[in-house]
Design a protein around this motif. Sequence first.
Motif, PDB file in Angstrom:
ATOM      1  N   ALA A  57       0.848  -1.193   0.000  1.00 23.95           N
ATOM      2  CA  ALA A  57       0.000   0.000   0.000  1.00 23.95           C
ATOM      3  C   ALA A  57       0.883   1.242   0.000  1.00 23.95           C
ATOM      4  O   ALA A  57       1.835   1.326   0.772  1.00 23.95           O
ATOM      5  CB  ALA A  57      -0.908  -0.009   1.222  1.00 23.95           C
ATOM      6  N   LYS A  58       0.566   2.196  -0.880  1.00 21.52           N
ATOM      7  CA  LYS A  58       1.326   3.444  -0.967  1.00 21.52           C
ATOM      8  C   LYS A  58       0.378   4.625  -0.909  1.00 21.52           C
ATOM      9  O   LYS A  58      -0.745   4.554  -1.393  1.00 21.52           O
ATOM     10  CB  LYS A  58       2.050   3.549  -2.318  1.00 21.52           C
ATOM     11  CG  LYS A  58       3.210   2.653  -2.518  1.00 21.52           C
ATOM     12  CD  LYS A  58       3.846   2.970  -3.867  1.00 21.52           C
ATOM     13  CE  LYS A  58       4.958   2.026  -4.201  1.00 21.52           C
ATOM     14  NZ  LYS A  58       5.545   2.340  -5.526  1.00 21.52           N
ATOM     15  N   THR A  59       0.865   5.715  -0.326  1.00 24.90           N
ATOM     16  CA  THR A  59       0.174   6.995  -0.442  1.00 24.90           C
ATOM     17  C   THR A  59       1.178   8.002  -0.997  1.00 24.90           C
ATOM     18  O   THR A  59       2.368   7.943  -0.699  1.00 24.90           O
ATOM     19  CB  THR A  59      -0.376   7.521   0.904  1.00 24.90           C
ATOM     20  OG1 THR A  59       0.708   7.726   1.798  1.00 24.90           O
ATOM     21  CG2 THR A  59      -1.383   6.582   1.507  1.00 24.90           C
ATOM     22  N   TYR A  60       0.665   8.889  -1.819  1.00 20.47           N
ATOM     23  CA  TYR A  60       1.490   9.911  -2.457  1.00 20.47           C
ATOM     24  C   TYR A  60       1.105  11.288  -1.917  1.00 20.47           C
ATOM     25  O   TYR A  60       0.012  11.474  -1.394  1.00 20.47           O
ATOM     26  CB  TYR A  60       1.281   9.886  -3.974  1.00 20.47           C
ATOM     27  CG  TYR A  60       1.781   8.625  -4.625  1.00 20.47           C
ATOM     28  CD1 TYR A  60       3.066   8.547  -5.152  1.00 20.47           C
ATOM     29  CD2 TYR A  60       0.970   7.501  -4.724  1.00 20.47           C
ATOM     30  CE1 TYR A  60       3.527   7.395  -5.761  1.00 20.47           C
ATOM     31  CE2 TYR A  60       1.426   6.340  -5.331  1.00 20.47           C
ATOM     32  CZ  TYR A  60       2.702   6.294  -5.847  1.00 20.47           C
ATOM     33  OH  TYR A  60       3.157   5.148  -6.434  1.00 20.47           O
ATOM     34  N   LEU A  61       1.990  12.255  -2.079  1.00 21.64           N
ATOM     35  CA  LEU A  61       1.736  13.615  -1.593  1.00 21.64           C
ATOM     36  C   LEU A  61       0.487  14.223  -2.218  1.00 21.64           C
ATOM     37  O   LEU A  61      -0.177  15.039  -1.587  1.00 21.64           O
ATOM     38  CB  LEU A  61       2.944  14.514  -1.880  1.00 21.64           C
ATOM     39  CG  LEU A  61       4.213  14.193  -1.104  1.00 21.64           C
ATOM     40  CD1 LEU A  61       5.356  15.086  -1.560  1.00 21.64           C
ATOM     41  CD2 LEU A  61       3.990  14.338   0.387  1.00 21.64           C
ATOM     42  N   CYS A  62       0.151  13.816  -3.422  1.00 22.52           N
ATOM     43  CA  CYS A  62      -1.015  14.394  -4.100  1.00 22.52           C
ATOM     44  C   CYS A  62      -2.321  13.748  -3.648  1.00 22.52           C
ATOM     45  O   CYS A  62      -3.380  14.048  -4.197  1.00 22.52           O
ATOM     46  CB  CYS A  62      -0.858  14.297  -5.614  1.00 22.52           C
ATOM     47  SG  CYS A  62      -0.731  12.608  -6.239  1.00 22.52           S
ATOM     48  N   GLY A  63      -2.258  12.877  -2.651  1.00 26.43           N
ATOM     49  CA  GLY A  63      -3.472  12.298  -2.100  1.00 26.43           C
ATOM     50  C   GLY A  63      -3.868  10.961  -2.696  1.00 26.43           C
ATOM     51  O   GLY A  63      -4.796  10.317  -2.217  1.00 26.43           O
ATOM     52  N   LYS A  65      -3.839   7.072  -3.411  1.00 24.25           N
ATOM     53  CA  LYS A  65      -3.462   5.856  -2.689  1.00 24.25           C
ATOM     54  C   LYS A  65      -3.489   4.702  -3.678  1.00 24.25           C
ATOM     55  O   LYS A  65      -4.394   4.619  -4.505  1.00 24.25           O
ATOM     56  CB  LYS A  65      -4.431   5.592  -1.541  1.00 24.25           C
ATOM     57  CG  LYS A  65      -4.414   6.682  -0.496  1.00 24.25           C
ATOM     58  CD  LYS A  65      -5.452   6.472   0.559  1.00 24.25           C
ATOM     59  CE  LYS A  65      -5.384   7.645   1.543  1.00 24.25           C
ATOM     60  NZ  LYS A  65      -6.431   7.603   2.526  1.00 24.25           N
ATOM     61  N   SER A  66      -2.498   3.838  -3.582  1.00 26.89           N
ATOM     62  CA  SER A  66      -2.491   2.667  -4.452  1.00 26.89           C
ATOM     63  C   SER A  66      -2.240   1.425  -3.613  1.00 26.89           C
ATOM     64  O   SER A  66      -1.671   1.496  -2.527  1.00 26.89           O
ATOM     65  CB  SER A  66      -1.415   2.798  -5.536  1.00 26.89           C
ATOM     66  OG  SER A  66      -0.123   2.661  -4.972  1.00 26.89           O
ATOM     67  N   GLU A  67      -2.692   0.317  -4.150  1.00 33.88           N
ATOM     68  CA  GLU A  67      -2.521  -0.955  -3.451  1.00 33.88           C
ATOM     69  C   GLU A  67      -2.262  -2.039  -4.486  1.00 33.88           C
ATOM     70  O   GLU A  67      -2.981  -2.147  -5.468  1.00 33.88           O
ATOM     71  CB  GLU A  67      -3.797  -1.266  -2.664  1.00 33.88           C
ATOM     72  CG  GLU A  67      -3.635  -2.383  -1.682  1.00 33.88           C
ATOM     73  CD  GLU A  67      -4.860  -2.541  -0.802  1.00 33.88           C
ATOM     74  OE1 GLU A  67      -5.696  -3.407  -1.135  1.00 33.88           O
ATOM     75  OE2 GLU A  67      -4.972  -1.814   0.199  1.00 33.88           O
ATOM     76  N   GLU A  68      -1.233  -2.803  -4.250  1.00 39.97           N
ATOM     77  CA  GLU A  68      -0.876  -3.914  -5.127  1.00 39.97           C
ATOM     78  C   GLU A  68      -0.901  -5.191  -4.286  1.00 39.97           C
ATOM     79  O   GLU A  68      -0.281  -5.252  -3.228  1.00 39.97           O
ATOM     80  CB  GLU A  68       0.527  -3.673  -5.694  1.00 39.97           C
ATOM     81  CG  GLU A  68       1.027  -4.753  -6.598  1.00 39.97           C
ATOM     82  CD  GLU A  68       2.460  -4.490  -7.029  1.00 39.97           C
ATOM     83  OE1 GLU A  68       3.219  -5.473  -7.140  1.00 39.97           O
ATOM     84  OE2 GLU A  68       2.830  -3.311  -7.233  1.00 39.97           O
ATOM     85  N   VAL A  69      -1.638  -6.177  -4.757  1.00 43.08           N
ATOM     86  CA  VAL A  69      -1.753  -7.437  -4.034  1.00 43.08           C
ATOM     87  C   VAL A  69      -1.124  -8.535  -4.876  1.00 43.08           C
ATOM     88  O   VAL A  69      -1.386  -8.636  -6.070  1.00 43.08           O
ATOM     89  CB  VAL A  69      -3.239  -7.784  -3.754  1.00 43.08           C
ATOM     90  CG1 VAL A  69      -3.355  -9.093  -2.998  1.00 43.08           C
ATOM     91  CG2 VAL A  69      -3.915  -6.663  -2.983  1.00 43.08           C
ATOM     92  N   SER A  70      -0.277  -9.347  -4.231  1.00 39.18           N
ATOM     93  CA  SER A  70       0.337 -10.460  -4.952  1.00 39.18           C
ATOM     94  C   SER A  70       0.467 -11.670  -4.035  1.00 39.18           C
ATOM     95  O   SER A  70       0.413 -11.550  -2.816  1.00 39.18           O
ATOM     96  CB  SER A  70       1.717 -10.056  -5.495  1.00 39.18           C
ATOM     97  OG  SER A  70       2.576  -9.710  -4.440  1.00 39.18           O
ATOM     98  N   GLN A  71       0.607 -12.807  -4.644  1.00 44.66           N
ATOM     99  CA  GLN A  71       0.849 -14.059  -3.928  1.00 44.66           C
ATOM    100  C   GLN A  71       2.306 -14.434  -4.158  1.00 44.66           C
ATOM    101  O   GLN A  71       2.788 -14.377  -5.286  1.00 44.66           O
ATOM    102  CB  GLN A  71      -0.037 -15.184  -4.469  1.00 44.66           C
ATOM    103  CG  GLN A  71      -1.511 -15.055  -4.147  1.00 44.66           C
ATOM    104  CD  GLN A  71      -1.818 -15.310  -2.695  1.00 44.66           C
ATOM    105  OE1 GLN A  71      -2.388 -14.468  -2.056  1.00 44.66           O
ATOM    106  NE2 GLN A  71      -1.446 -16.438  -2.162  1.00 44.66           N
ATOM    107  N   ILE A  72       2.981 -14.779  -3.090  1.00 40.93           N
ATOM    108  CA  ILE A  72       4.367 -15.227  -3.220  1.00 40.93           C
ATOM    109  C   ILE A  72       4.488 -16.571  -2.527  1.00 40.93           C
ATOM    110  O   ILE A  72       3.749 -16.853  -1.579  1.00 40.93           O
ATOM    111  CB  ILE A  72       5.376 -14.224  -2.615  1.00 40.93           C
ATOM    112  CG1 ILE A  72       5.123 -14.053  -1.115  1.00 40.93           C
ATOM    113  CG2 ILE A  72       5.342 -12.904  -3.344  1.00 40.93           C
ATOM    114  CD1 ILE A  72       6.265 -13.397  -0.374  1.00 40.93           C
TER     115      ILE A  72
END
Length: 189
Positions: A57-63, A65-72
Amino acid sequence: MRRQWMIYMAWAAALAVGLAGGILLDNMMGKQQEGLLFLNKADSVGAMSNGYQVVLAKTYLCGVKSEEVSQIPRNELAETLASHNGWEIVSAEPDKLILFKRENDIAPQCKANGHFGISKDGMLTLFNGLPEEAEVVQTFYRINTEKMEARLSKEQVESLKKGIRVRDLAEYNSVLSTFGEFQIGAGNE
């Protein structure tokens, strides 16, 4: 930096030992209560074969939000943690790990199509596209438009009304700095 990496590696090793201990305990219990735990063991083996779910999960200064889900695979957990140095561990569950990072930059989509403008209610706003398209990414503060029009050139005011393109963090900060002095409610009125 090396110390932080060592901490992540120690945490990953402890997690792996804990998971292995849980599996061993489950196997031992299964021998004692074969009939009762047979279904639970089958469920555990099924879950284990899927690997480990990792959420980035990431948040950027411009507001944004992103989320990447993976299986390892479970045996790659330590490598995954090592490759995400600087990420905060938000949650660690038996089958799921959530890592978080606050990016000191604007999001790729803001770089690709971000425009500062004024919303209909007079707020300095970052839009995905031109302000007339009204897809709001982030709202900042109300602008004293009378004061802004009195102090800035007509071209600068029109530029903001039409949309000021931002392609990087420097442009983003420049716009915030330029129009920050016209913020209502910060003692600037």
